[in-house]
Design an enzyme around this catalytic site. Sequence first.
Site, mmCIF file in Angstrom:
data_model
loop_
_atom_site.group_PDB
_atom_site.id
_atom_site.type_symbol
_atom_site.label_atom_id
_atom_site.label_comp_id
_atom_site.label_asym_id
_atom_site.label_seq_id
_atom_site.Cartn_x
_atom_site.Cartn_y
_atom_site.Cartn_z
ATOM 1 N N LYS A 197 0.820 -1.229 0.000
ATOM 2 C CA LYS A 197 0.000 0.000 0.000
ATOM 3 C C LYS A 197 0.846 1.268 0.000
ATOM 4 O O LYS A 197 0.435 2.305 0.528
ATOM 5 C CB LYS A 197 -0.948 0.030 1.198
ATOM 6 N N ARG A 198 2.061 1.170 -0.496
ATOM 7 C CA ARG A 198 2.979 2.328 -0.561
ATOM 8 C C ARG A 198 3.392 2.857 0.821
ATOM 9 O O ARG A 198 3.865 3.982 0.948
ATOM 10 C CB ARG A 198 2.368 3.486 -1.379
ATOM 11 N N LEU A 199 3.200 2.041 1.862
ATOM 12 C CA LEU A 199 3.598 2.476 3.218
ATOM 13 C C LEU A 199 5.020 1.962 3.492
ATOM 14 O O LEU A 199 5.254 1.148 4.385
ATOM 15 C CB LEU A 199 2.603 1.946 4.258
#
Length: 216
Positions: A194-196
Amino acid sequence: MSDINKKISTERREFEAGTLDESIAPNNPKELFEGWFKEALDKMVTEPYAFSLATVSKDNIPSARIVYLRSIEENGYVFFTNYKGKKGQDIEANSSVCMNFFWAEKERQIRIYGKAEKIETEFSDAYFASRPRESQLGAWASHQSEGLKDHQELSDRLEFYSNKFKDQEVPRPPHWGGYLIVPFYYEFWQGRAKRLHDRITFTKEENNWLIKRINP
Ligand SMILES: Cc1cc2nc3c(=O)[nH]c(=O)nc-3n(C[C@H](O)[C@H](O)[C@H](O)COP(=O)(O)O)c2cc1C
Protein backbone atom coordinates in the site's frame (compact mmCIF):
# COMPACT_ATOMS: atom_id res chain seq x y z
CA MET A 1 -2.05 8.46 -25.40
CA SER A 2 0.71 6.37 -27.02
CA ASP A 3 0.95 2.73 -25.99
CA ILE A 4 4.24 3.34 -24.29
CA ASN A 5 2.90 6.28 -22.28
CA LYS A 6 -0.14 4.27 -21.30
CA LYS A 7 2.15 1.56 -19.96
CA ILE A 8 4.36 4.07 -18.15
CA SER A 9 1.47 5.83 -16.46
CA THR A 10 -0.60 2.81 -15.48
CA GLU A 11 1.75 -0.04 -14.54
CA ARG A 12 2.00 -0.50 -10.78
CA ARG A 13 4.04 -2.81 -8.64
CA GLU A 14 3.15 -4.04 -5.17
CA PHE A 15 6.05 -4.34 -2.73
CA GLU A 16 5.88 -7.16 -0.23
CA ALA A 17 9.33 -8.75 0.02
CA GLY A 18 10.10 -7.61 3.57
CA THR A 19 10.10 -5.00 6.30
CA LEU A 20 12.68 -2.87 8.09
CA ASP A 21 12.24 -2.42 11.83
CA GLU A 22 14.60 0.11 13.42
CA SER A 23 14.06 -1.40 16.88
CA ILE A 24 15.87 -4.57 15.81
CA ALA A 25 18.17 -3.11 13.13
CA PRO A 26 21.88 -2.71 14.01
CA ASN A 27 22.81 0.71 15.48
CA ASN A 28 25.63 0.99 13.00
CA PRO A 29 24.49 1.57 9.39
CA LYS A 30 27.58 -0.13 8.02
CA GLU A 31 26.47 -3.36 9.70
CA LEU A 32 22.99 -2.97 8.24
CA PHE A 33 24.49 -2.23 4.82
CA GLU A 34 26.61 -5.37 4.98
CA GLY A 35 23.64 -7.44 6.15
CA TRP A 36 21.54 -6.22 3.23
CA PHE A 37 24.47 -6.73 0.89
CA LYS A 38 24.84 -10.37 1.93
CA GLU A 39 21.12 -10.88 1.43
CA ALA A 40 21.36 -9.30 -2.04
CA LEU A 41 24.17 -11.74 -2.90
CA ASP A 42 22.21 -14.72 -1.52
CA LYS A 43 19.19 -13.68 -3.54
CA MET A 44 21.45 -13.32 -6.59
CA VAL A 45 20.06 -9.91 -7.44
CA THR A 46 21.11 -8.51 -10.80
CA GLU A 47 24.31 -6.46 -10.52
CA PRO A 48 24.51 -6.26 -6.71
CA TYR A 49 27.81 -4.32 -6.88
CA ALA A 50 26.50 -1.65 -9.24
CA PHE A 51 25.50 1.67 -7.73
CA SER A 52 24.57 5.03 -9.09
CA LEU A 53 27.18 7.62 -8.15
CA ALA A 54 26.09 11.24 -8.19
CA THR A 55 28.60 14.08 -8.24
CA VAL A 56 28.25 17.84 -8.60
CA SER A 57 30.45 19.90 -10.93
CA LYS A 58 32.19 23.13 -10.03
CA ASP A 59 29.30 24.89 -11.82
CA ASN A 60 26.79 23.10 -9.58
CA ILE A 61 25.52 20.76 -12.32
CA PRO A 62 24.76 17.31 -10.91
CA SER A 63 25.46 14.13 -12.83
CA ALA A 64 25.07 10.44 -12.09
CA ARG A 65 26.46 7.24 -13.54
CA ILE A 66 26.76 3.60 -12.56
CA VAL A 67 30.03 2.29 -11.10
CA TYR A 68 30.98 -0.93 -9.31
CA LEU A 69 31.63 -1.19 -5.61
CA ARG A 70 35.01 -2.94 -5.36
CA SER A 71 35.76 -2.98 -1.64
CA ILE A 72 34.11 -2.35 1.71
CA GLU A 73 36.68 -0.81 4.04
CA GLU A 74 36.49 -0.02 7.75
CA ASN A 75 35.68 3.65 7.03
CA GLY A 76 33.89 3.51 3.68
CA TYR A 77 33.32 2.18 0.19
CA VAL A 78 35.78 1.95 -2.70
CA PHE A 79 35.27 2.17 -6.45
CA PHE A 80 37.82 2.53 -9.25
CA THR A 81 37.85 4.87 -12.19
CA ASN A 82 39.82 7.21 -14.41
CA TYR A 83 40.70 10.23 -12.25
CA LYS A 84 40.69 12.53 -15.29
CA GLY A 85 37.11 11.73 -16.38
CA LYS A 86 34.02 13.77 -15.63
CA LYS A 87 33.40 12.25 -12.20
CA GLY A 88 37.06 12.74 -11.27
CA GLN A 89 36.88 16.41 -12.24
CA ASP A 90 33.68 16.86 -10.26
CA ILE A 91 35.14 15.22 -7.16
CA GLU A 92 38.24 17.41 -7.49
CA ALA A 93 35.96 20.47 -7.27
CA ASN A 94 33.47 19.06 -4.77
CA SER A 95 34.20 15.91 -2.79
CA SER A 96 30.56 15.43 -1.68
CA VAL A 97 28.96 12.52 -3.51
CA CYS A 98 25.87 10.34 -3.28
CA MET A 99 25.73 6.59 -3.82
CA ASN A 100 22.52 4.74 -4.57
CA PHE A 101 22.01 0.99 -4.68
CA PHE A 102 18.74 -0.45 -5.98
CA TRP A 103 18.16 -4.17 -5.53
CA ALA A 104 14.87 -4.76 -7.30
CA GLU A 105 14.55 -8.42 -6.29
CA LYS A 106 14.76 -7.40 -2.62
CA GLU A 107 12.64 -4.27 -3.12
CA ARG A 108 15.38 -2.27 -1.45
CA GLN A 109 17.22 0.95 -2.04
CA ILE A 110 20.15 2.36 -0.06
CA ARG A 111 21.17 5.98 -0.39
CA ILE A 112 24.47 7.12 1.08
CA TYR A 113 25.97 10.63 1.21
CA GLY A 114 29.70 10.82 1.72
CA LYS A 115 32.97 12.53 1.00
CA ALA A 116 35.18 10.99 -1.68
CA GLU A 117 38.94 10.85 -1.36
CA LYS A 118 41.62 9.17 -3.47
CA ILE A 119 42.88 5.93 -1.95
CA GLU A 120 46.58 5.21 -1.45
CA THR A 121 48.46 4.38 -4.65
CA GLU A 122 49.52 0.97 -3.24
CA PHE A 123 45.85 -0.01 -2.90
CA SER A 124 45.14 1.06 -6.50
CA ASP A 125 48.27 -0.78 -7.69
CA ALA A 126 47.17 -3.99 -5.99
CA TYR A 127 43.65 -3.83 -7.40
CA PHE A 128 44.89 -2.89 -10.89
CA ALA A 129 47.30 -5.85 -10.86
CA SER A 130 44.38 -8.19 -10.09
CA ARG A 131 42.37 -7.05 -13.14
CA PRO A 132 42.28 -9.03 -16.38
CA ARG A 133 44.95 -7.90 -18.87
CA GLU A 134 42.28 -6.64 -21.27
CA SER A 135 40.85 -4.31 -18.63
CA GLN A 136 44.34 -3.11 -17.75
CA LEU A 137 45.04 -2.22 -21.38
CA GLY A 138 41.59 -0.60 -21.62
CA ALA A 139 42.50 1.73 -18.76
CA TRP A 140 45.44 3.00 -20.84
CA ALA A 141 43.49 3.17 -24.09
CA SER A 142 40.43 5.02 -22.85
CA HIS A 143 40.67 8.77 -22.26
CA GLN A 144 37.47 8.54 -20.26
CA SER A 145 34.79 11.17 -20.97
CA GLU A 146 36.82 12.85 -23.75
CA GLY A 147 35.59 13.06 -27.37
CA LEU A 148 36.45 10.24 -29.77
CA LYS A 149 36.51 10.41 -33.60
CA ASP A 150 35.16 6.88 -33.98
CA HIS A 151 35.43 3.41 -32.43
CA GLN A 152 38.48 2.66 -34.58
CA GLU A 153 40.47 5.36 -32.79
CA LEU A 154 39.91 3.49 -29.51
CA SER A 155 40.75 0.09 -31.05
CA ASP A 156 43.94 1.56 -32.52
CA ARG A 157 44.96 2.93 -29.16
CA LEU A 158 44.26 -0.42 -27.52
CA GLU A 159 46.51 -2.07 -30.08
CA PHE A 160 49.19 0.54 -29.47
CA TYR A 161 49.28 -0.21 -25.72
CA SER A 162 48.99 -3.91 -26.32
CA ASN A 163 52.23 -3.72 -28.37
CA LYS A 164 53.85 -1.29 -25.98
CA PHE A 165 53.40 -3.63 -23.00
CA LYS A 166 53.94 -6.86 -24.96
CA ASP A 167 55.56 -9.61 -22.87
CA GLN A 168 55.50 -7.51 -19.73
CA GLU A 169 53.11 -6.67 -16.92
CA VAL A 170 50.81 -3.73 -17.62
CA PRO A 171 51.60 -0.96 -15.10
CA ARG A 172 48.77 1.05 -13.56
CA PRO A 173 48.24 4.32 -15.45
CA PRO A 174 48.86 7.24 -13.07
CA HIS A 175 45.42 8.66 -13.90
CA TRP A 176 43.58 5.48 -12.90
CA GLY A 177 42.78 4.51 -9.33
CA GLY A 178 40.29 4.24 -6.54
CA TYR A 179 38.20 6.56 -4.45
CA LEU A 180 37.07 5.87 -0.90
CA ILE A 181 33.66 7.28 -0.05
CA VAL A 182 33.44 8.04 3.66
CA PRO A 183 29.73 8.16 4.54
CA PHE A 184 28.01 10.67 6.80
CA TYR A 185 24.39 9.79 6.01
CA TYR A 186 22.54 6.59 5.07
CA GLU A 187 18.95 5.96 4.11
CA PHE A 188 17.57 2.42 3.91
CA TRP A 189 14.36 1.98 1.93
CA GLN A 190 12.28 -1.17 2.07
CA GLY A 191 9.23 -1.37 -0.16
CA ARG A 192 6.00 -2.20 1.70
CA ALA A 193 2.40 -2.90 0.76
CA LYS A 194 0.00 0.00 0.00
CA ARG A 195 2.98 2.33 -0.56
CA LEU A 196 3.60 2.48 3.22
CA HIS A 197 7.30 1.89 2.72
CA ASP A 198 9.88 1.77 5.48
CA ARG A 199 12.58 4.46 5.41
CA ILE A 200 15.20 4.54 8.12
CA THR A 201 17.95 7.16 8.12
CA PHE A 202 21.27 7.28 9.97
CA THR A 203 22.99 10.65 10.38
CA LYS A 204 26.53 10.86 11.72
CA GLU A 205 26.85 13.14 14.73
CA GLU A 206 30.44 13.20 15.93
CA ASN A 207 31.11 9.50 16.52
CA ASN A 208 27.50 8.38 16.87
CA TRP A 209 24.79 7.57 14.38
CA LEU A 210 21.40 9.15 14.94
CA ILE A 211 18.59 6.86 13.75
CA LYS A 212 15.32 8.26 12.46
CA ARG A 213 12.28 6.89 10.63
CA ILE A 214 10.94 9.14 7.90
CA ASN A 215 7.77 9.18 5.82
CA PRO A 216 7.76 7.26 2.58
C1 LIG B 1 27.15 -1.82 -14.84
C2 LIG B 1 28.16 -0.71 -15.03
C3 LIG B 1 29.31 -0.69 -14.24
C4 LIG B 1 30.25 0.32 -14.42
N1 LIG B 1 31.34 0.36 -13.59
C5 LIG B 1 32.23 1.37 -13.71
C6 LIG B 1 33.31 1.48 -12.78
O1 LIG B 1 33.46 0.70 -11.82
N2 LIG B 1 34.18 2.52 -12.95
C7 LIG B 1 34.04 3.43 -13.96
O2 LIG B 1 34.84 4.35 -14.06
N3 LIG B 1 33.00 3.36 -14.83
C8 LIG B 1 32.10 2.36 -14.73
N4 LIG B 1 31.03 2.29 -15.59
C9 LIG B 1 30.91 3.35 -16.64
C10 LIG B 1 30.30 4.62 -16.00
O3 LIG B 1 28.91 4.47 -15.85
C11 LIG B 1 30.58 5.88 -16.84
O4 LIG B 1 30.06 5.74 -18.13
C12 LIG B 1 32.07 6.20 -16.93
O5 LIG B 1 32.73 5.94 -15.71
C13 LIG B 1 32.27 7.67 -17.29
O6 LIG B 1 31.66 8.47 -16.32
P1 LIG B 1 31.97 10.04 -16.16
O7 LIG B 1 32.05 10.59 -17.56
O8 LIG B 1 30.83 10.58 -15.41
O9 LIG B 1 33.28 10.15 -15.41
C14 LIG B 1 30.05 1.31 -15.43
C15 LIG B 1 28.89 1.29 -16.19
C16 LIG B 1 27.96 0.30 -16.00
C17 LIG B 1 26.69 0.34 -16.82
